[in-house]
Design a protein around this motif. Structure first.
Motif, PDB file in Angstrom:
ATOM      1  N   GLN A  64       0.811  -1.214   0.000  1.00 32.55           N
ATOM      2  CA  GLN A  64       0.000   0.000   0.000  1.00 32.55           C
ATOM      3  C   GLN A  64       0.849   1.271   0.000  1.00 32.55           C
ATOM      4  O   GLN A  64       0.650   2.182   0.794  1.00 32.55           O
ATOM      5  N   GLY A  65       1.829   1.299  -0.911  1.00 32.61           N
ATOM      6  CA  GLY A  65       2.664   2.477  -1.061  1.00 32.61           C
ATOM      7  C   GLY A  65       3.786   2.589  -0.061  1.00 32.61           C
ATOM      8  O   GLY A  65       4.629   3.475  -0.151  1.00 32.61           O
ATOM      9  N   GLN A  66       3.793   1.704   0.920  1.00 31.90           N
ATOM     10  CA  GLN A  66       4.822   1.720   1.956  1.00 31.90           C
ATOM     11  C   GLN A  66       5.824   0.602   1.717  1.00 31.90           C
ATOM     12  O   GLN A  66       5.430  -0.541   1.461  1.00 31.90           O
ATOM     13  N   LEU A  67       7.100   0.913   1.789  1.00 36.40           N
ATOM     14  CA  LEU A  67       8.122  -0.129   1.668  1.00 36.40           C
ATOM     15  C   LEU A  67       8.451  -0.663   3.058  1.00 36.40           C
ATOM     16  O   LEU A  67       8.873   0.100   3.928  1.00 36.40           O
ATOM     17  N   ILE A  68       8.233  -1.954   3.249  1.00 41.30           N
ATOM     18  CA  ILE A  68       8.480  -2.600   4.540  1.00 41.30           C
ATOM     19  C   ILE A  68       9.787  -3.376   4.457  1.00 41.30           C
ATOM     20  O   ILE A  68       9.944  -4.245   3.597  1.00 41.30           O
ATOM     21  N   HIS A  69      10.707  -3.066   5.350  1.00 41.44           N
ATOM     22  CA  HIS A  69      11.995  -3.751   5.425  1.00 41.44           C
ATOM     23  C   HIS A  69      11.904  -4.792   6.538  1.00 41.44           C
ATOM     24  O   HIS A  69      11.687  -4.430   7.701  1.00 41.44           O
ATOM     25  N   TYR A  70      12.038  -6.059   6.196  1.00 39.02           N
ATOM     26  CA  TYR A  70      11.945  -7.120   7.198  1.00 39.02           C
ATOM     27  C   TYR A  70      13.333  -7.470   7.721  1.00 39.02           C
ATOM     28  O   TYR A  70      14.230  -7.836   6.950  1.00 39.02           O
ATOM     29  N   LEU A  71      13.503  -7.308   9.029  1.00 32.38           N
ATOM     30  CA  LEU A  71      14.773  -7.559   9.696  1.00 32.38           C
ATOM     31  C   LEU A  71      14.692  -8.813  10.555  1.00 32.38           C
ATOM     32  O   LEU A  71      13.608  -9.207  11.002  1.00 32.38           O
ATOM     33  N   ALA A  72      15.845  -9.425  10.791  1.00 32.53           N
ATOM     34  CA  ALA A  72      15.908 -10.628  11.623  1.00 32.53           C
ATOM     35  C   ALA A  72      15.792 -10.284  13.105  1.00 32.53           C
ATOM     36  O   ALA A  72      15.332 -11.092  13.912  1.00 32.53           O
ATOM     37  N   GLN A  73      16.236  -9.068  13.486  1.00 30.74           N
ATOM     38  CA  GLN A  73      16.237  -8.628  14.882  1.00 30.74           C
ATOM     39  C   GLN A  73      15.537  -7.277  14.998  1.00 30.74           C
ATOM     40  O   GLN A  73      15.503  -6.507  14.037  1.00 30.74           O
ATOM     41  N   PRO A  74      14.996  -6.964  16.176  1.00 30.47           N
ATOM     42  CA  PRO A  74      14.367  -5.644  16.366  1.00 30.47           C
ATOM     43  C   PRO A  74      15.420  -4.533  16.362  1.00 30.47           C
ATOM     44  O   PRO A  74      16.595  -4.771  16.654  1.00 30.47           O
ATOM     45  N   ILE A  75      14.978  -3.329  16.023  1.00 27.71           N
ATOM     46  CA  ILE A  75      15.873  -2.176  15.983  1.00 27.71           C
ATOM     47  C   ILE A  75      15.120  -0.967  16.539  1.00 27.71           C
ATOM     48  O   ILE A  75      13.934  -0.791  16.272  1.00 27.71           O
ATOM     49  N   ALA A  76      15.796  -0.154  17.322  1.00 27.50           N
ATOM     50  CA  ALA A  76      15.149   1.016  17.920  1.00 27.50           C
ATOM     51  C   ALA A  76      15.098   2.158  16.907  1.00 27.50           C
ATOM     52  O   ALA A  76      15.962   2.249  16.027  1.00 27.50           O
ATOM     53  N   PRO A  77      14.087   3.035  16.990  1.00 26.12           N
ATOM     54  CA  PRO A  77      14.062   4.203  16.106  1.00 26.12           C
ATOM     55  C   PRO A  77      15.344   5.020  16.253  1.00 26.12           C
ATOM     56  O   PRO A  77      15.930   5.090  17.345  1.00 26.12           O
ATOM     57  N   GLY A  78      15.793   5.607  15.141  1.00 29.49           N
ATOM     58  CA  GLY A  78      17.030   6.381  15.152  1.00 29.49           C
ATOM     59  C   GLY A  78      17.702   6.347  13.799  1.00 29.49           C
ATOM     60  O   GLY A  78      17.134   5.849  12.814  1.00 29.49           O
ATOM     61  N   THR A  79      18.907   6.876  13.733  1.00 30.38           N
ATOM     62  CA  THR A  79      19.666   6.949  12.483  1.00 30.38           C
ATOM     63  C   THR A  79      20.715   5.845  12.433  1.00 30.38           C
ATOM     64  O   THR A  79      21.448   5.635  13.402  1.00 30.38           O
ATOM     65  N   TYR A  80      20.773   5.148  11.297  1.00 32.39           N
ATOM     66  CA  TYR A  80      21.691   4.021  11.136  1.00 32.39           C
ATOM     67  C   TYR A  80      22.325   4.076   9.750  1.00 32.39           C
ATOM     68  O   TYR A  80      21.780   4.676   8.829  1.00 32.39           O
ATOM     69  N   ARG A  81      23.454   3.391   9.609  1.00 33.13           N
ATOM     70  CA  ARG A  81      24.079   3.237   8.293  1.00 33.13           C
ATOM     71  C   ARG A  81      23.404   2.072   7.580  1.00 33.13           C
ATOM     72  O   ARG A  81      23.314   0.970   8.118  1.00 33.13           O
ATOM     73  N   ALA A  82      22.905   2.321   6.388  1.00 32.18           N
ATOM     74  CA  ALA A  82      22.279   1.259   5.580  1.00 32.18           C
ATOM     75  C   ALA A  82      23.234   0.857   4.471  1.00 32.18           C
ATOM     76  O   ALA A  82      23.874   1.709   3.848  1.00 32.18           O
TER      77      ALA A  82
END
Length: 209
Positions: A64-82
């Motif tokens: 529905q217009g949103q790109l969902i990234h599925y991760l193996a582990q949870p991640i907290a909101p914030g800035t990360y290197r992709a």
């Protein structure tokens, strides 16, 4: 909020991203970014994989217009290197671009591309007949393909809103959300494996070495 698809106009495979949310989804964790360099599965192309921070990105899907990234582990909101897996991206990109050129070749013989599947090991482009299709064989496609690769045709991208077109050199453009090589010379060796017609649909299978 719709995810901005940075791969529409940029080939970058690493950048800082902002994680807006992370929610549990079965054994995986669904992450939403405001903007992403990860291409989702769709348009005949497999999903990118890679990392957000230290977390493995297993797959990316469009919902529905949103790109969902599925991760193996949870991640907290914030800035990360992709970081996008560059080897996987390059293979998918080369396969998708080769499919476009095969589509262009088929059209020049009066065949209309109706479907394309650019997955490793099972890549093919399907055509239907126009009013006056000409005979076409593997050798003709292979020879023209090699000519296009040798000419190193530059990629052209046009984006207007959510609509994007991709072409090489002066060849006709296709509406496409996929990733593509910067010029046809980057395709390397493309081999047309088979051509067959069944129930009015012509299928051209190919692979990249």
């Amino acid at each position: 909020m719709m995810t901005t698809c940075l791969f529409f106009e940029s080939d970058t495979l690493t950048m800082d991203v902002d994680v807006l949310s992370c929610t549990s989804d079965g054994e995986e964790f669904a992450v939403i970014l405001p903007a992403t360099i990860f291409h989702p599965q769709g348009g005949g192309q497999p999903s990118d994989t890679g990392y957000i921070g230290d977390n493995n990105v297993l797959r990316v899907v469009l919902q529905q217009g949103q790109l969902i990234h599925y991760l193996a582990q949870p991640i907290a909101p914030g800035t990360y290197r992709a970081v996008v897996d560059s080897e996987r991206r390059l293979l998918n990109t080369r396969l998708h671009s080769a499919g476009h050129l095969i589509g262009n070749i088929g059209e020049s013989y009066g065949w209309l591309p109706v479907k394309a599947h650019h997955w490793p090991g099972e890549s093919k482009v399907s055509f239907k007949r126009s009013q006056n299709p000409q005979l076409i064989d593997i050798d003709a496609i292979q020879a023209t393909l090699e000519q296009f690769i040798q000419q190193d045709l530059p990629r052209h991208i046009s984006v207007q809103g959510d609509f994007r077109e991709v072409s090489f050199g002066e060849l006709p453009a296709y509406a496409c959300g996929g990733t593509h090589v910067s010029s046809s010379g980057a395709l390397g060796k493309v081999t047309v494996q088979s051509i067959s017609e069944k129930k009015g649909i012509l299928s051209v299978s190919y692979r990249i070495d």
